[in-house]
Design a protein around this motif. Structure first.
Motif, mmCIF file in Angstrom:
data_model
loop_
_atom_site.group_PDB
_atom_site.id
_atom_site.type_symbol
_atom_site.label_atom_id
_atom_site.label_comp_id
_atom_site.label_asym_id
_atom_site.label_seq_id
_atom_site.Cartn_x
_atom_site.Cartn_y
_atom_site.Cartn_z
ATOM 1 N N SER A 71 0.854 -1.189 0.000
ATOM 2 C CA SER A 71 0.000 0.000 0.000
ATOM 3 C C SER A 71 0.885 1.233 0.000
ATOM 4 O O SER A 71 2.101 1.134 0.187
ATOM 5 N N LYS A 72 0.251 2.401 -0.190
ATOM 6 C CA LYS A 72 1.050 3.621 -0.292
ATOM 7 C C LYS A 72 0.371 4.787 0.380
ATOM 8 O O LYS A 72 -0.849 4.810 0.534
ATOM 9 N N ASP A 73 1.192 5.738 0.771
ATOM 10 C CA ASP A 73 0.715 7.025 1.272
ATOM 11 C C ASP A 73 1.472 8.075 0.477
ATOM 12 O O ASP A 73 2.618 8.399 0.795
ATOM 13 N N THR A 78 5.606 7.291 1.082
ATOM 14 C CA THR A 78 5.933 6.065 1.815
ATOM 15 C C THR A 78 5.088 4.921 1.279
ATOM 16 O O THR A 78 3.892 5.082 1.001
ATOM 17 N N VAL A 79 5.731 3.792 1.137
ATOM 18 C CA VAL A 79 5.055 2.567 0.704
ATOM 19 C C VAL A 79 5.233 1.523 1.794
ATOM 20 O O VAL A 79 6.299 1.433 2.409
ATOM 21 N N TYR A 80 4.192 0.751 2.025
ATOM 22 C CA TYR A 80 4.197 -0.247 3.078
ATOM 23 C C TYR A 80 4.064 -1.647 2.488
ATOM 24 O O TYR A 80 3.455 -1.831 1.435
ATOM 25 N N LEU A 81 4.613 -2.602 3.204
ATOM 26 C CA LEU A 81 4.411 -3.999 2.852
ATOM 27 C C LEU A 81 3.959 -4.727 4.112
ATOM 28 O O LEU A 81 4.759 -4.946 5.028
ATOM 29 N N GLN A 82 2.670 -5.032 4.166
ATOM 30 C CA GLN A 82 2.126 -5.802 5.271
ATOM 31 C C GLN A 82 2.324 -7.273 4.967
ATOM 32 O O GLN A 82 1.838 -7.768 3.939
ATOM 33 N N MET A 83 3.030 -7.945 5.851
ATOM 34 C CA MET A 83 3.354 -9.351 5.637
ATOM 35 C C MET A 83 2.688 -10.190 6.722
ATOM 36 O O MET A 83 3.033 -10.052 7.901
ATOM 37 N N ASN A 84 1.735 -10.997 6.330
ATOM 38 C CA ASN A 84 1.021 -11.862 7.255
ATOM 39 C C ASN A 84 1.366 -13.323 6.992
ATOM 40 O O ASN A 84 1.892 -13.673 5.938
ATOM 41 N N SER A 85 1.058 -14.152 7.973
ATOM 42 C CA SER A 85 1.287 -15.598 7.842
ATOM 43 C C SER A 85 2.696 -15.893 7.356
ATOM 44 O O SER A 85 2.910 -16.662 6.407
ATOM 45 N N LEU A 86 3.652 -15.286 8.007
ATOM 46 C CA LEU A 86 5.035 -15.428 7.574
ATOM 47 C C LEU A 86 5.525 -16.859 7.733
ATOM 48 O O LEU A 86 5.137 -17.578 8.671
ATOM 49 N N LYS A 87 6.380 -17.247 6.799
ATOM 50 C CA LYS A 87 6.933 -18.590 6.760
ATOM 51 C C LYS A 87 8.461 -18.518 6.845
ATOM 52 O O LYS A 87 9.043 -17.484 6.484
ATOM 53 N N PRO A 88 9.102 -19.580 7.276
ATOM 54 C CA PRO A 88 10.575 -19.559 7.303
ATOM 55 C C PRO A 88 11.182 -19.216 5.945
ATOM 56 O O PRO A 88 12.222 -18.543 5.883
#
Length: 126
Positions: A71-73, A78-88
């Motif tokens: 997403s961005k503002d 600024t740009v964001y990276l939301q990272m869910n359910s992270l894996k090794p």
């Protein structure tokens, strides 16, 4: 002088979340898109997500689709990276990059990006 600064990396356990930020400054002209890339030890750099500044169109690599959200503002550049359910296997150094004119098809190819941040480490382990 263009600067891209990533933040938000860290160490988490599998299944947890992190949000990365990429703050841009010093652009003399409008950039077209910001992308997120990652590079794990011994592997090539992988493009995982990008977003066009003008209309917010997003693109994702299959490896992160459904788990990561970019997403961005624009007001904050600024740009964001939301990272869910992270894996090794998400463990890597994450970079953001700016493209002045993004190719209409090659949206996640690193050579098509003009400016790069210094990277932030993301480690996912038990």
């Amino acid at each position: 002088q263009v600067q891209l600064v990533e933040s938000g990396g860290g160490s988490v356990q599998p299944g947890e979340s992190l949000r990365l930020s990429c703050a841009g400054s010093g652009f003399r002209s409008e950039y077209d898109a910001i992308g997120w890339f990652r590079q794990a030890p011994g592997k090539e750099r992988e493009g995982i997500a990008c977003i066009r500044k003008r209309d917010g169109t997003t693109y994702y690599a299959d490896s992160v689709k459904g788990r990561f959200t970019i997403s961005k503002d624009n007001a904050k550049d600024t740009v964001y990276l939301q990272m869910n359910s992270l894996k090794p296997e998400d463990t890597a150094v994450y970079y953001c990059a700016a493209s002045l004119l993004l190719h209409p098809i090659r949206v996640l190819i690193s050579k098509d990006y003009d400016y790069w941040g210094q990277g932030t480490q993301v480690t996912v382990s038990l």
